[in-house]
Design an enzyme around this catalytic site. Structure first.
Site, PDB file in Angstrom:
ATOM      1  N   HIS A  13       0.898  -1.104   0.165  1.00 37.45           N
ATOM      2  CA  HIS A  13      -0.036  -0.144  -0.092  1.00 37.45           C
ATOM      3  C   HIS A  13       0.817   1.222   0.203  1.00 37.45           C
ATOM      4  CE1 HIS A  13      -3.874   2.420   1.551  1.00 37.45           C
ATOM      5  NE2 HIS A  13      -2.944   3.107   1.330  1.00 37.45           N
ATOM      6  N   HIS A  15       1.542   5.418  -1.663  1.00 39.43           N
ATOM      7  CA  HIS A  15       0.840   6.606  -2.467  1.00 39.43           C
ATOM      8  C   HIS A  15       2.220   7.218  -2.953  1.00 39.43           C
ATOM      9  CE1 HIS A  15      -3.034   6.748  -0.696  1.00 39.43           C
ATOM     10  NE2 HIS A  15      -2.280   6.251   0.396  1.00 39.43           N
ATOM     11  N   LYS A  99      -9.641  -0.354  -5.747  1.00 40.96           N
ATOM     12  CA  LYS A  99      -9.636   0.213  -4.498  1.00 40.96           C
ATOM     13  C   LYS A  99     -10.861   0.701  -3.970  1.00 40.96           C
ATOM     14  CE  LYS A  99      -7.932   2.487  -0.438  1.00 40.96           C
ATOM     15  NZ  LYS A  99      -6.779   2.327  -0.109  1.00 40.96           N
ATOM     16  N   HIS A 136     -10.392   1.029   2.273  1.00 44.39           N
ATOM     17  CA  HIS A 136     -10.001   1.942   3.272  1.00 44.39           C
ATOM     18  C   HIS A 136     -11.257   1.749   4.189  1.00 44.39           C
ATOM     19  CE1 HIS A 136      -8.364   5.836   4.854  1.00 44.39           C
ATOM     20  NE2 HIS A 136      -9.761   5.694   5.442  1.00 44.39           N
ATOM     21  N   HIS A 174      -4.438  -0.864   5.808  1.00 41.65           N
ATOM     22  CA  HIS A 174      -4.056  -0.086   7.117  1.00 41.65           C
ATOM     23  C   HIS A 174      -4.806  -0.250   8.403  1.00 41.65           C
ATOM     24  CE1 HIS A 174      -6.832   2.566   5.366  1.00 41.65           C
ATOM     25  NE2 HIS A 174      -6.080   3.366   4.364  1.00 41.65           N
ATOM     26  N   ASP A 247       1.344   2.490   3.461  1.00 43.25           N
ATOM     27  CA  ASP A 247       0.739   3.730   3.296  1.00 43.25           C
ATOM     28  C   ASP A 247       1.523   5.028   3.530  1.00 43.25           C
ATOM     29  OD1 ASP A 247      -1.643   5.211   2.883  1.00 43.25           O
ATOM     30  OD2 ASP A 247      -2.592   5.029   4.951  1.00 43.25           O
TER      31      ASP A 247
HETATM   32  O1  DOR Z   1      -3.152   9.476   5.738  1.00 43.92           O
HETATM   33  C1  DOR Z   1      -3.559   9.083   4.799  1.00 43.92           C
HETATM   34  N1  DOR Z   1      -3.096   9.736   3.665  1.00 43.92           N
HETATM   35  N2  DOR Z   1      -4.385   8.259   4.586  1.00 43.92           N
HETATM   36  C2  DOR Z   1      -5.165   7.963   3.393  1.00 43.92           C
HETATM   37  O2  DOR Z   1      -5.924   6.988   3.348  1.00 43.92           O
HETATM   38  C3  DOR Z   1      -4.596   8.671   2.302  1.00 43.92           C
HETATM   39  C4  DOR Z   1      -3.306   9.163   2.179  1.00 43.92           C
HETATM   40  C5  DOR Z   1      -3.155  10.335   1.223  1.00 43.92           C
HETATM   41  O3  DOR Z   1      -3.457   9.847   0.146  1.00 43.92           O
HETATM   42  O4  DOR Z   1      -2.534  11.170   1.536  1.00 43.92           O
HETATM   43 ZN    ZN Z   2      -3.227   5.077   1.688  1.00 47.55          ZN
END
Ligand code: DOR
Ligand code: ZN
Length: 345
Positions: A13, A15, A99, A136, A174, A247
């Site tokens: 997971h 970003h 997702k 999520h 998460h 995450d």
């Molecule tokens: O803390 C987070 N940031 N949780 C999420 O689910 C998304 C992520 C983000 O894209 O910044």
């Molecule tokens: Zn995330």
């Protein structure tokens, strides 16, 4: 000097964002990790297989020369997602999962799902073809306390969905509560959970004691200590249903340090050091590999990586930058609030 060789880890997971931030952060992942499940919450989101193919190319173009890294693409589920496109993307090998963001749950989730019945045709198709759904797991109902959002999601969304579609393979991403850990342990069939690095280290005090600490704010928000301990137990247990999904969620500092700061903690750079510390503290270094490198591939039906990495524990604390520089601005690196001695050699 202590050493530990493990199979190269994967991040289930992550970003990576796009453009300047993508180019600024990707090396911190590709240095240590072979693959990552890449989140689709861009602006606009990655909704179709064509979007995922184009995003994958942009990621590949940003990988530093010499690193080998495979982005595993996901699609952002909307109420209008086309089941045929999802199936085609999955069958071609491009798309690994879909997702589910409940609308409004987190960063860039406004195009997410408000009414899950509208997404049923896609979910039914996924159940048929064995394609995993990453969730999520938080409700967004205003009446529900933010610290209870995960537990209420399990009861009111996840459990009914699993009963309705028992063949649907679901990754509860998460996990932040004992409720989540227990639910996964008690419902083995077609269910697994990812756990972040930071939720093994911080509880909600990190965000709130001594002032508001925006760099510890993420979603799902860190819970009380008893939940952190349950997550640790699950992560170090070796149980195949739990694996790493960092995450890691970069936001430039001005978007974190303001009156309405974004959720997200950037851990890609020091995740392996932090995890070695946690697993050593728990007397479970021999199970680190299961968590970071074996359980995730098994769940996603992929082979574990053949290559290995070596972690070394030095006498002096590891030095790493507190912030990274990107063309979009500075991004603060997760501070575990204790010195780290383990580093990837
Ligand atoms: O803390 C987070 N940031 N949780 C999420 O689910 C998304 C992520 C983000 O894209 O910044
Ligand atoms: Zn995330």
């Amino acid at each position: 000097m202590q050493e530990l060789a493990i199979r190269r880890p994967d991040d289930w997971h992550l970003h990576l964002r796009d453009g300047d931030v993508l180019r600024g952060v990707i090396g911190d992942t590709s240095r240590h990790f072979a693959r990552a499940i890449v989140m689709p919450n861009l602006v606009p989101p990655v909704v179709t297989s064509a979007d995922a193919a184009a995003y994958r190319e942009r990621i590949l173009a940003a990988i530093p020369a010499g690193d080998r890294f495979e982005p595993l693409m996901t699609l952002y589920l909307t109420e209008g997602t086309d089941p045929d496109d999802v199936e085609a993307g999955y069958r071609s090998g491009l798309v690994k999962a879909v997702k589910l963001y409940p609308a409004g749950a987190t960063t860039n989730s406004h195009s997410g799902v408000r009414d899950i019945t509208k997404a049923m045709p896609v979910l039914e198709r996924m159940a048929e073809i064995g394609m995993p759904l990453c969730v999520h797991g938080e409700v967004t109902t205003p009446e529900v306390d933010i610290f209870d959002r995960e537990a209420v999601f399990i009861e009111t969304v996840l459990d009914p969905l699993r009963r309705r579609l028992p063949d649907l393979r679901i990754t509860m991403e998460h996990v932040t509560t004992k409720d989540g850990v227990d639910y996964i342990k008690e419902h083995a069939a077609n269910l697994a959970g990812s756990i972040t690095t930071h939720h093994l280290i911080i509880n909600r005090n990190a965000i709130l004691v001594g002032g508001v600490k925006p760099h510890y704010y993420c979603l799902p928000v860190a819970k009380r200590e008893s939940h952190r301990l349950a997550l640790r137990e699950a992560a170090v247990s070796g149980d195949v249903r739990f694996f790493l999904g960092t995450d890691s969620a970069p936001h430039v500092d001005p978007l974190k340090e303001c009156a309405c700061g974004c959720a997200g903690i950037y851990t890609s750079l020091n995740t392996m050091s932090c995890l070695a510390h946690v697993f050593e503290e728990e007397g479970a270094l021999d199970r680190l590999e299961a968590f970071t490198s074996l359980n995730g591939p098994a769940w996603y039906g992929l082979p574990a990586n053949e290559e290995t990495i070596t972690l070394r524990k030095g006498r002096e604390p590891v030095r790493y930058p507190t912030k990274i520089e990107t063309e979009a601005g500075l991004i603060t690196v997760f501070d575990p609030m204790f010195p780290l001695y383990w580093a990837v050699a």
